[in-house]
Each structure stands twice: as structure tokens, then as C-alpha cells.
Design an enzyme around this catalytic site. Structure first.
Site, PDB file in Angstrom:
ATOM      1  N   LYS A  37       1.247  -0.900   0.123  1.00  0.00           N
ATOM      2  CA  LYS A  37       0.090  -0.053   0.176  1.00  0.00           C
ATOM      3  C   LYS A  37       1.195   1.067  -0.192  1.00  0.00           C
ATOM      4  O   LYS A  37       2.310   1.254   0.897  1.00  0.00           O
ATOM      5  CB  LYS A  37      -1.100   0.257   1.136  1.00  0.00           C
ATOM      6  CG  LYS A  37      -1.634   1.030   1.237  1.00  0.00           C
ATOM      7  CD  LYS A  37      -2.791   1.184   2.471  1.00  0.00           C
ATOM      8  CE  LYS A  37      -3.674   2.145   2.297  1.00  0.00           C
ATOM      9  NZ  LYS A  37      -4.649   2.717   3.379  1.00  0.00           N
ATOM     10  N   LYS A  68      -1.922  -1.606  -3.685  1.00  0.00           N
ATOM     11  CA  LYS A  68      -3.003  -0.061  -3.605  1.00  0.00           C
ATOM     12  C   LYS A  68      -2.339   0.639  -4.444  1.00  0.00           C
ATOM     13  O   LYS A  68      -1.124   1.130  -3.338  1.00  0.00           O
ATOM     14  CB  LYS A  68      -3.594  -0.188  -2.598  1.00  0.00           C
ATOM     15  CG  LYS A  68      -4.391   0.432  -2.152  1.00  0.00           C
ATOM     16  CD  LYS A  68      -5.412   0.569  -0.993  1.00  0.00           C
ATOM     17  CE  LYS A  68      -6.145   1.867   0.070  1.00  0.00           C
ATOM     18  NZ  LYS A  68      -6.563   1.658   0.459  1.00  0.00           N
TER      19      LYS A  68
HETATM   20  C1  PBG Z   1      -7.272   3.393   5.296  1.00  0.00           C
HETATM   21  C2  PBG Z   1      -7.964   2.835   3.976  1.00  0.00           C
HETATM   22  C3  PBG Z   1      -7.496   3.910   2.829  1.00  0.00           C
HETATM   23  C4  PBG Z   1      -7.824   4.078   1.767  1.00  0.00           C
HETATM   24  C5  PBG Z   1      -8.755   2.378   1.705  1.00  0.00           C
HETATM   25  N1  PBG Z   1      -7.827   2.155   3.661  1.00  0.00           N
HETATM   26  C6  PBG Z   1      -7.144   5.973   2.972  1.00  0.00           C
HETATM   27  C7  PBG Z   1      -5.599   5.747   3.139  1.00  0.00           C
HETATM   28  O1  PBG Z   1      -4.632   5.851   3.864  1.00  0.00           O
HETATM   29  O2  PBG Z   1      -6.022   7.517   3.224  1.00  0.00           O
HETATM   30  C8  PBG Z   1      -8.019   4.223   0.768  1.00  0.00           C
HETATM   31  C9  PBG Z   1      -8.869   3.796  -0.767  1.00  0.00           C
HETATM   32  C10 PBG Z   1      -8.941   4.361  -1.898  1.00  0.00           C
HETATM   33  O3  PBG Z   1      -9.303   5.849  -2.384  1.00  0.00           O
HETATM   34  O4  PBG Z   1     -10.179   4.620  -2.632  1.00  0.00           O
HETATM   35  N2  PBG Z   1      -8.368   2.948   5.970  1.00  0.00           N
END
Ligand code: PBG
Length: 324
Positions: A196, A249
Site C-alpha cells: 500500500k 494499492k
Molecule cells: C485506510 C484506507 C484508505 C483507503 C482504504 N483504506 C485511505 C488512506 O490510506 O488514506 C483508500 C481507498 C481509496 O482511496 O479508495 N483505512
């Protein structure tokens, strides 16, 4: 084999021939639809930066789940927007928290729909970070693991089919696996957000959840966009700790990472086609600059071609309709 022996155009001459040599096929079965669950009753609060998506109260989720299931999409992933936030994200652990209630509702109404839950406290904390924060403003790793394990366990008890830690703390998969096993949830799988990245593409999501960090950013825990090899270390650590699915991601700027994980590991690979990727398509289509549906399908297909077995996407319903 060179021209004139090789003529790539021969097998492109008709749709029938193209179908025969098509290497990648997208199906509604590959898709996971993210849902935003909020408190209150009768709430359907459209998210302006994500046209077509809304924050729904638990009572409004049943219809949504029904539609998703009827489109042949096997799974949803839930994100919670709680009524109260605090320093430690305690509302994430509540037995009657928004997500816990939502799991029970959906599983009750549609037992066969797979309910995945996002395990991370940023939507529940006042500071908006994915971990507990020290007085000096450091995001603390090990103390956060305990909270994440409790959160995952409370989702499991509410009936979740899979938990998906998105916090990027080191060791979270093991902490969650141990907690689940100790409570006899040995069969409950973990989808780890393994690679991520610290990304600008999360903007619309943070608006939707009001979860932008109040100070600093997430670059001390989320990965640096410049790094590809590091994704392999992250994924192998998660697998060793007990992950059942590894995730990349965002998806679109990281197709190379999806492809590397696919090549390296014999594990199911998921990719998250995130909010910013969705909103860009919607905005450009609204302006008439691109054919939104066509670009959507091309994007989803590219993520699958790169090696993702499953795609988390806000386009899921729209794509499933086109595919059927
Ligand atoms: C954190 C989380 C995020 C997303 C999914 N889980 C946001 C982040 O890391 O700031 C982003 C998902 C998206 O942008 O569609 N709980």
C-alpha cells in the site's frame, strides 16, 4: 517470425476471431464493491467527489447489498464512518459500531454475499492516522497491533467473512492471525493490503470518510511510490505472517507491482482501484473528454491483465451491468 509470415492483423479481423484469442476476461466475479457505512437512519449521503457513491446508514445497506449480489458481484468491503472519533479510535472496537452492525445486517439479508471489512483506525481517530500516536506525534507500531487485532476480532464476531488490514503497521497480519486463532476463527481469511503506497489517489476517499491526517502524512508507514522491489519484501512478510490474499494499492500507477507479485507468489492477488482513479474517470467523462464506460472497462481489464485475481473498485456495479 517476421512479415509477411507473421501478420498480427489476421486474428483481429472479426469479433469472433478476437474472442478466440482474447487472453484476459473480466467477469463480475472478479469484483469487490466498497461500501461506506455511516451512523443514523435513512441516510444516503452522496459523495460529491465520487459520483455514484454514497455514505449509507445500516438500514439502507440491505438494498445496496441486494443489488450487488444480483449483479453477480461476490463480495463487498465495508468502511465505517463512526458518529464519534477519539485519539485511540475506540469506536472501531464497539460491538454495536457502524461496521459491526452493517456486517450483521448484510449477512442476515444475504448470507452468500462475502463481507470483507477494512481493518484500520484512521476513520475512527481524531488525528486521522492509521495507528496510535505518541505525545510527540510519532505513529506507534507495536501498541497499534493490539488495537488492530481487537478490531479484526470484533468484525469476526459480528460475522465478517474476511478481514483486510490497511494500516501498514509491521507485524499486523501476525497479530490479527493470532487473535483470530485464539478465538477459534482459524478459518477466517486475511486479505493483507501488502503493498500500500503513500498516494495522492486516496484524496476523494479521505473526503468521504473525513479521514485525512490532521498533521504530517502517511509516509512513515505507507510505501514510497518509487519502490517496486520493496513490495516483494512486504508481500513475503505478510504471507509468512499468515496472509491469505495479498493486495496492491493503488492499482493503476502500480500495474508493474501487481505483475511482479503475480510472478513471484502463488497466492491470490488483489488490486485496489482507488477513489482518485475512479474520480478521474468520472470527471473526465462528465466533461465529455473521454468515453467513461470504455475507459472504465479498459482500466479494469488492464488490472486483471497485470495479474490481479480480484479487483476492489467503485466501478463494480457499473462494470458488472455492462458485462452481463
Ligand atoms: C485506510 C484506507 C484508505 C483507503 C482504504 N483504506 C485511505 C488512506 O490510506 O488514506 C483508500 C481507498 C481509496 O482511496 O479508495 N483505512
Amino acid at each position: 517470425m517476421k512479415f509477411p509470415d507473421y501478420r498480427g492483423r489476421r486474428m483481429r479481423a472479426s469479433e469472433g476471431l478476437r474472442k478466440l484469442v482474447r487472453e484476459t476476461r473480466l467477469s463480475p466475479e472478479n469484483l469487490i464493491y466498497p461500501l461506506f457505512v455511516t451512523f443514523g437512519k435513512g441516510v444516503r449521503d452522496e459523495i460529491s467527489s465520487m459520483p455514484g457513491c454514497a455514505r449509507l446508514s445500516v438500514d439502507n445497506l440491505k438494498n445496496e447489498a441486494k443489488e450487488v449480489a444480483s449483479l453477480g458481484i461476490p463480495a463487498v468491503i465495508l468502511f465505517g464512518i463512526p458518529e464519534t472519533k477519539d485519539e485511540t479510535g475506540s469506536s472501531a472496537l464497539a460491538h454495536d459500531g457502524v461496521v459491526q452492525n452493517a456486517i450483521r445486517e448484510i449477512k442476515n439479508a444475504h448470507p452468500s454475499l462475502v463481507v470483507i471489512t477494512d481493518v484500520c483506525i484512521d476513520e475512527y481517530t481524531t488525528h486521522g492516522h492509521c495507528g496510535l500516536v505518541s505525545k510527540s506525534g510519532r505513529v506507534l507500531n507495536d501498541p497499534t497491533l493490539e488495537v488492530l487485532a481487537k478490531m479484526a476480532l470484533s468484525h469476526a464476531k459480528a460475522g465478517a467473512d474476511m478481514v483486510a488490514p490497511s494500516d501498514m503497521m509491521d507485524g499486523r497480519v501476525r497479530a490479527i492471525r493470532l487473535a483470530l486463532d485464539a478465538a477459534d476463527f482459524t478459518e477466517l481469511p486475511i486479505m493483507a493490503y501488502s503493498a500500500k503506497y503513500a498516494s495522492g489517489f486516496y484524496g476523494p476517499f479521505r473526503e468521504a470518510c473525513d479521514s485525512a491526517p490532521q498533521f504530517g502524512d502517511r509516509s512513515t508507514y505507507q510505501m514510497d511510490s518509487a519502490n517496486g522491489r520493496e513490495a516483494l519484501s512486504e508481500a513475503s512478510a505478510d504471507i509468512e505472517e499468515g496472509a491469505d490474499v495479498i493486495m496492491v494499492k493503488p492499482a493503476l500507477s502500480y500495474l508493474d507491482v501487481i505483475s511482479r507479485l503475480r510472478a513471484e507468489f502463488d497466492m491470490p492477488v488483489a488490486a485496489y482501484n482507488v477513489s482518485g482513479e475512479y474520480s478521474m474517470v468520472k470527471a473526465a467523462a462528465e466533461k465529455g473528454w473521454i468515453d467513461g464506460q470504455r475507459v472504465m472497462m479498459e482500466i479494469l481489464l488492464s488490472i486483471k491483465r497485470a495479474g490481479a485475481d480480484m479487483i476492489l473498485t467503485y466501478h463494480a456495479k457499473e462494470a458488472a451491468k455492462l458485462l452481463s
